[in-house]
Every structure is written in C-alpha cells, then in structure tokens.
Design an enzyme around this catalytic site. Structure first.
Site, PDB file in Angstrom:
ATOM      1  N   ASP A 199       0.850  -1.193   0.000  1.00  0.00           N
ATOM      2  CA  ASP A 199       0.000   0.000   0.000  1.00  0.00           C
ATOM      3  C   ASP A 199       0.882   1.238   0.000  1.00  0.00           C
ATOM      4  OD1 ASP A 199      -2.433   1.399   0.058  1.00  0.00           O
ATOM      5  OD2 ASP A 199      -2.425   1.511   2.250  1.00  0.00           O
ATOM      6  N   ASN A 204       2.021   7.137   3.001  1.00  0.00           N
ATOM      7  CA  ASN A 204       2.778   6.181   3.813  1.00  0.00           C
ATOM      8  C   ASN A 204       4.286   6.379   3.694  1.00  0.00           C
ATOM      9  OD1 ASN A 204       0.647   4.856   5.050  1.00  0.00           O
ATOM     10  ND2 ASN A 204       0.392   3.405   3.366  1.00  0.00           N
ATOM     11  N   ASP A 216       3.530   2.051   7.865  1.00  0.00           N
ATOM     12  CA  ASP A 216       2.257   1.339   7.719  1.00  0.00           C
ATOM     13  C   ASP A 216       2.339   0.178   6.736  1.00  0.00           C
ATOM     14  OD1 ASP A 216      -0.310   0.473   7.912  1.00  0.00           O
ATOM     15  OD2 ASP A 216      -1.252   2.291   7.136  1.00  0.00           O
TER      16      ASP A 216
END
Length: 324
Positions: A199, A204, A216
């Site tokens: 992701d 992030n 994350d």
C-alpha cells in the site's frame, strides 16, 4: 449489534499501553484510520508513540507477526522503516482484553514532493533498498495478490450488498467480466512476485529533506515489485510521468535494476485497487465509522460513477497513454 471497536475507549487504550510497561502522559489522540484503530500519545518521558489496534478477525496472529518480523529484518538492514517496539521478551504483538495491538515510535515529517528531483531520487533509493531485502525470502502467512481470484471475491461482495439496482448490477457484472478478459490483466498473475509494502502511496512515506521513512506495512503482501511504485507517481500526464519516473529509477537502481518489464502491469494494478477499494468499503459497513465517513457509498449515484470509472479504466487497459 455492537462493533468490537466500540469498546476501545481512551481508558482502554491507556490501560493497554500500561499493560506492557509504557505510561501515557495524557489522553491518546485518534489518527485518521479506518481499517484498524490507530492513536498517538506521548509517554511520561516525552517520547511520542503510535499504537495500532488490529481489526478483530482480519489477520491471524501469524500474519501480523510476519509483518512485524519483516519490518525488523528491514530495519536491521538499514532500510528506512518504522519497526514495532518489542518488550524484554522480544514480543511485538500484544493483547489486552479482546484486542491485539502493537506499539511503534512516531515518525515525523512530510510526504515527498514529486516536483523535487532530490525527493524522487531518495524515494526510489528507499524502495530499491526495501525490495533488495524483500527479495531474499518469501512470506508464509501473508496474502498473495491473485488478480482473477481477488476481483471475483470483490465482485461477489459488492453484488451481495443489495445497493445496486437491477440495471447497475448488470452493468457492474459486464464491466468486471470485460476487465477479466483483458490480456494485460492475465499477465499480473503470471509475473514473478516478492514481498512488498503493498500500500505504498505518498501518505505512507514521511520525512524531511533527503531522508524518507516508509510506514504502515499493514497491507504487506506478495505481489509484483511494481505494486510498490505506481501509487507513488499518480500523474496522468505522460510527460510528467516520464520525468518523475526517471529520477525515481535513478535512485532505485542504486541498489537494484528497476523492473521496467512490469510497467505494463500498472493499469491492471490500478484497476485492481479501484475494484477492491469499493468492495472493502462494502465489507466494512457494519463498522459505524464507515457509514459516517463514506455515506455516499449507499447512494445510487456513487454506483453509476463507479461503473463509469471502471469502463474508462478498460480503455486504459487496452492502451495505456503513458506507455505510448
């Protein structure tokens, strides 16, 4: 029916931290997170912490621990990530009442600026070092991206929601089947895969100047390496794409050859994310945080827009403009 996260009060958060010997100096501050519950607090020594309470029933303990161990492996190899805090017994996954949680040092800073070549180079360098370590082993418990299987699961979830009209259901099913017939889509599952962040978007990545940290890893999966690249450069204009990618690749290749052969997977992976994101919202509707944050999901107009977006994405699958 009450959702499990309804029981996660500020007092529960503070008691959970205290149960592992960390003493909050004040009430925790909730961060913008929906899948899990993520809060920030300062301890009595002045250190800032992020505490993540994992969504019940989502990941097994083994899968969460594998994420933590991956982060520790990366950290030991000097890859810029935030690994979870471990107690004196080496434990990083903790339990309090019915909740599983982990504690991370807070990472300060801001997202990279895509107009800044130095930032792009540093971002590429960070991803290259991550993939260099990630390629050495394989996940055992984390999910592997399987395009056709995952899209079929998402389709089943959406159609079970009963929010689509008869006309919308037919249009949605038709566009999903059209996507699954695209040759580029079938190439995803045939591509060599590795451990990835999963992701990796600009939200992030945090840092200052030329030092950026990847945070994350909750969605870390086995996927093509390009999965960690395409979301970092979300530019529709082909010329901007090429210029930014050039700087990124230069940094990436400080460690590894860039996977140019996977560039054709970007539009299939973008399509995958669009479909899966909507299905994720549907699947979480029993969590009161979701209807409050995403009320438009239950409106007919959203589904018309989503179907049109997927139809437009079919055109990109047939001829990606940035590959021209």
């Amino acid at each position: 029916m009450s959702h499990p996260f309804n029981a996660l009060s500020p007092d529960t958060v503070m008691s959970a931290a205290e149960s592992i010997g960390v003493w909050p100096a004040g009430e925790p501050f909730a961060l913008n997170s929906y899948e899990n519950r993520v809060l920030m607090f300062r301890d009595d020594d002045g250190s800032r912490w992020i505490v993540k309470f994992y969504r019940p029933g989502r990941w097994s303990n083994d899968a969460i621990q594998e994420e933590h161990d991956f982060l520790q492996e990366l950290r030991q190899a000097d890859v810029p990530v935030m690994a979870p805090w471990r107690d004196s017994h080496g434990r990083s996954l903790h339990e309090f009442q019915q909740f599983r949680f982990a504690l991370f040092p807070q990472c300060g800073g801001q997202a990279p600026e895509l107009e800044n070549p130095t930032h792009l180079f540093a971002l590429g360098e960070a991803l290259g070092s991550l993939h260099n370590v990630a390629s050495r082993k394989a996940f055992q418990y984390r999910r592997q991206l399987q395009f056709e299987r995952d899209i079929s699961e998402a389709e089943t979830c959406v159609l079970a929601s009963q929010w689509l009209s008869k006309h919308q259901r037919r249009g949605y099913q038709q566009v999903i089947q059209k996507i699954l017939r695209q040759p580029g889509v079938k190439a995803v599952d045939a591509t060599p895969m590795m451990r990835t962040h999963g992701d990796c978007h600009l939200g992030n990545v945090l840092g200052r100047d030329e030092a950026f940290t990847l945070v994350d890893f909750d969605d870390c999966i086995t996927a093509p390496a390009i999965q960690d690249v395409w979301m970092l450069l979300p530019v529709n204009d082909p010329n901007s794409w090429r210029a930014q990618l050039s700087e990124f690749v230069e940094g990436y290749e400080e460690t590894l050859p860039f996977p140019h052969q996977q560039m054709a997977l970007i539009e299939p992976l973008r399509t995958y994310r669009l479909i899966r994101h909507t299905a994720w919202l549907v699947s979480r509707w029993d969590d009161p945080a979701f209807p409050r944050a995403f009320p438009w999901l239950a409106e007919s107009g959203y589904w018309d827009q989503h179907i049109r977006q997927l139809e437009q994405q079919c055109l990109q699958l047939e001829k990606p403009i940035w590959l021209a």
